[in-house]
Design a protein around this motif. Structure first.
Motif: not given
Length: 163
Positions: A149-156
């Motif tokens: 999520s953090v790498l693909e969408k910026g939301e970890g």
């Protein structure tokens, strides 16, 4: 995501649409680890370097992997480190001479896609370890979801936060 467990080896796999170098940095740079795994991280990417996560920032006595070390490092291929479980399993899995081992392997699928494989070994087969094994299955699933999520969408979503 695939999860398998045989002979007390926990294996989880996640494929993400992110170049290999960015996935590698997410695991090996302290500031990046703290975006998706634990709010405070001390990672020194060299064999013998710390791989310490603090799930409650500033708490050095509980809910952390203080003292854990990187045991193997192959640039953009493999990261292996010792591991301490959460406080509820401290009496069975956090003795310095009996820590479990986490091996993270990185495979480039293509220039924009990376496969991450987490293998967590060292779980004993007696009944006391059953809950620890189940807890880690849930936790590693959440960790890899957060990484993706953090790498693909910026939301970890930071793992294992206190209630």
């Amino acid at each position: 995501m695939n999860t398998t467990s045989k002979e007390k080896v926990l294996t989880q796999t996640e494929t993400m649409k992110v170049p290999l170098d960015l996935v590698w940095y997410a695991w090996t740079i302290s500031d990046r680890v703290s975006e998706w795994f634990a709010p405070e991280a001390v990672v020194e990417p060299k064999e013998g370097g710390p791989f310490e996560l603090y799930f409650e920032p500033g708490n050095t006595t509980g809910m952390n992997t203080k003292g854990c070390k990187i045991t193997k490092l192959v640039d953009e291929k493999e990261l292996q480190f010792t591991w301490k479980g959460p406080d509820q399993f401290a009496d069975i899995m956090n003795m310095d001479n009996e820590l479990t081992i986490v091996k993270v392997s990185f495979e480039e699928v293509d220039h924009e896609t990376t496969k991450v494989i987490v293998e967590h070994t060292g779980f004993k087969s007696d009944e006391n370890w059953s809950d620890a094994f189940k807890w880690h299955q849930m936790a590693w699933s959440g960790v890899l979801d957060s990484l993706k999520s953090v790498l693909e969408k910026g939301e970890g979503n930071l793992c294992c936060q206190p209630e």
